[in-house]
Structures are given as structure tokens and as C-alpha cells.
Design an enzyme around this catalytic site. Structure first.
Site: not given
Ligand code: GLU
Length: 317
Positions: A12, A252-254
Site C-alpha cells: 500500500s 510500521s511506517k512510523r
């Protein structure tokens, strides 16, 4: 005659890829390449609020930088184009209507807060089983509620267990009604849900093997039920370990220090691949290696099943 393996990577574009995405991508790629199969790159940009074109461009560039190529898909084209979910709505709509005509879908007027309050907290990915509150609304109640709110649309599930054999995690089973309950196929803003889109796409693209993170293991029974209802052939599934940060969280993308931007500044592709292959159980030591050199070393028997906790992450990568 054995069937050609068709695998896919389906990111995504909601941020820069991180180490966990790469880990899944590498294993998906090795599984396909070691079987002489076809690799597909599909962009899962269903959610217009979260997805951006620049992230899609960037992730394709990051994969190429690592040497993980693909035969069909985003930027490559192919017989099953388009390869972006935002352009495949017609396929989801057709499946949705098929199920609707069979009376299997109903509108749900619950707010997000009501859904969360009504669900058992420990189930699924924190989303819980839906208790079916809106299943039994009368046509009149539906009409009244429609006047003030756009509904989401749920698939009615039976009190039935969906079981399958995961290529890496082994036997997995879940009772559809108690495990997830009636699940959403279309959001109230009209966007089709991931569960429906992924099944339509994998079936349309003739995917035979789905390799993805273990966080999606619990989605698989729902997807298998959709394959069954739609009369489509389900692929085989291999759910690979997740990479966890030291405090046990899924990356995560964080986690900016482990995203591809930061990693590309610190590492060569070979160093990164060597570390990932080592963590996967494919190399005895985290030594630099190219993607192509890993192909003959790959076998599912070697791949670890358990999640990997990264200690002192920034140093290791
Ligand atoms: N698009 C999903 C993700 O980026 C992956 C879905 C799948 O592989 O089935 O997490």
C-alpha cells in the site's frame, strides 16, 4: 504438468516502505524466483485518503534498488492490467453485486464507536467480531436510517469454521461468525474493502501463491470464504514472520529510522539483503549478498516461523 507459480507483492503506497515490508517482499520474491515463476507488483491504493502516487513511485524504485524485480504489474504492464486497486473498481463492484443478488450483503448503520463498543476486544487485529446488530433490521428501519446516514455494507457469514494449511505457519482455522463476524465489503464512503479487493485481484491475476506478513493470517479465513462464495480458485498462502521493535511492537511506517529512505543512506543493497536473509534463517551469518545469489539458497523449510525482535535496530541496519 505443474502449474507456473504466480506470486505477488502488494504494497500500500501510504508511506515509505520499511524493513518489515522488505522482509515480506524478499521472501515473496525468492519463493517465486526459486520456482521459476512470475512475479507481479500490485499497488494497493484502495484508500484515497492514505495513499499517494509519490509513494508508489518510490516503492518501485526501492524494490529495484534492492534487485527485486517483477515481470508484470505497476510500471511493467501485463495481461491483467490495471495493476492498481484504484483502477480496478469494476471488478470489485461485479463481485459485490453477485453477492448482493444472492442476499448475502446487508447495510450496516453502526458508527465506528458503536462497532468498537460491541466487539470483543481481543479478536482479530483489534477489530473484534461484529455482533450482527444491523443484520436483523427490517426494510422499514433500513429506509429510515438511510435517510440520515450512508451505510457500510457487510457480508453475512455462517457459523462455520474456515480452515486451511498455511505454507509456513501450518494448520490454521477460525470460526467465521465468532472469529470475525459479518465483515465489511464496502465502506460507507463507497470504497470497497481490502478483503474483497484482494480476493478479486488475486483471482483475476491468477495468483497461485500469496506470501505476506503474519499479521494477515487472521484475514485469510474471510478471504477463503469469499473465494468459495465467488467460485474462484484460492491461492496457497505463506504468512511470514513480522519484524518487531525492541518493545515488541510491529514495525510500521512510523519507524522512520528503519524506512527505506534512512536505510538507503546507511546500507548497500547487499548488506541489507544479507541481514534480512540472515533474520529469515536463510544465511548462517549476516553477510552481504545479492538478491540473485539468494535464489539457490531459498527453501521454505529454512525460513523461520516466529516473529523477529530487532534489538538495537539502528545499529544492526
Ligand atoms: N496491501 C497490504 C499491505 O501493504 C498487503 C495485502 C496482502 O498482501 O494481501 O499490508
Amino acid at each position: 504438468m505443474s502449474q507456473t507459480v504466480r506470486g505477488r507483492f502488494a504494497p500500500s503506497p501510504s508511506g515509505r516502505m520499511h524493513l518489515g515490508n522488505l522482509f515480506s517482499a524478499l521472501l515473496a520474491w525468492l519463493s517465486v524466483r526459486s520456482a521459476g515463476g512470475i512475479m507481479v507488483l500490485r499497488i494497493e491504493d484502495l484508500d484515497p485518503d492514505r495513499c499517494r502516487e509519490e509513494y508508489a513511485v518510490q516503492l518501485a524504485d526501492d524494490l529495484r534498488w534492492l534487485g527485486l524485480d517483477w515481470d508484470e504489474g505497476y510500471q511493467a504492464g501485463g495481461p491483467h492490467a490495471p495493476y492498481r486497486q484504484s483502477q480496478r473498481t469494476a471488478s470489485y463492484a461485479a463481485a459485490f453485486h453477485t453477492l448482493q443478488e444472492r442476499g448475502l450483503i446487508y447495510p450496516c448503520f453502526c458508527t465506528r464507536a458503536e462497532r468498537l463498543a460491541a466487539s470483543a476486544p481481543h479478536l482479530g487485529q483489534g477489530q473484534g467480531a461484529y455482533g450482527g446488530k444491523c443484520r436483523s433490521l427490517t426494510p422499514r428501519q433500513r429506509e429510515e436510517l438511510s435517510a440520515c446516514r450512508h451505510p457500510s455494507w457487510r457480508l453475512q457469514v455462517p457459523d462455520q469454521t474456515a480452515a486451511f494449511q498455511d505454507g509456513l505457519q501450518g494448520a490454521y482455522a477460525e470460526n467465521l461468525l465468532r472469529g470475525c463476524g459479518d465483515f465489511i465489503l464496502r465502506r460507507s464512503d463507497g470504497v470497497y474493502a481490502y478483503q474483497l479487493a484482494v480476493v478479486c485481484d488475486d483471482a483475476d491475476m491468477e495468483i497461485t501463491q500469496v506470501v505476506r506478513g503474519r499479521d494477515l493470517l487472521s484475514s485469510t479465513p474471510r478471504q477463503l470464504y469469499l473465494y468459495q462464495l465467488l467460485g474462484r480458485k484460492a491461492p496457497q498462502f505463506c504468512h511470514v514472520p513480522l519484524l518487531l521493535s525492541e518493545d515488541g511492537r510491529r514495525l510500521s511506517k512510523r519507524d522512520g529510522d528503519l524506512d527505506m529512505g534512512a536505510l538507503r543512506e546507511r546500507c548497500t543493497p547487499q548488506a541489507l539483503l544479507g541481514r534480512l536473509a540472515y533474520l529469515a534463517g536463510l544465511l548462517p551469518l549476516p553477510e552481504p549478498v545479492s538478491a540473485a545469489e539468494l535464489i539457490p539458497l531459498f527453501s521454505w523449510e529454512q525460513v523461520r516461523k516466529e516473529d523477529v525482535t530487532l534489538s538495537d535496530t539502528s545499529d544492526a541496519f
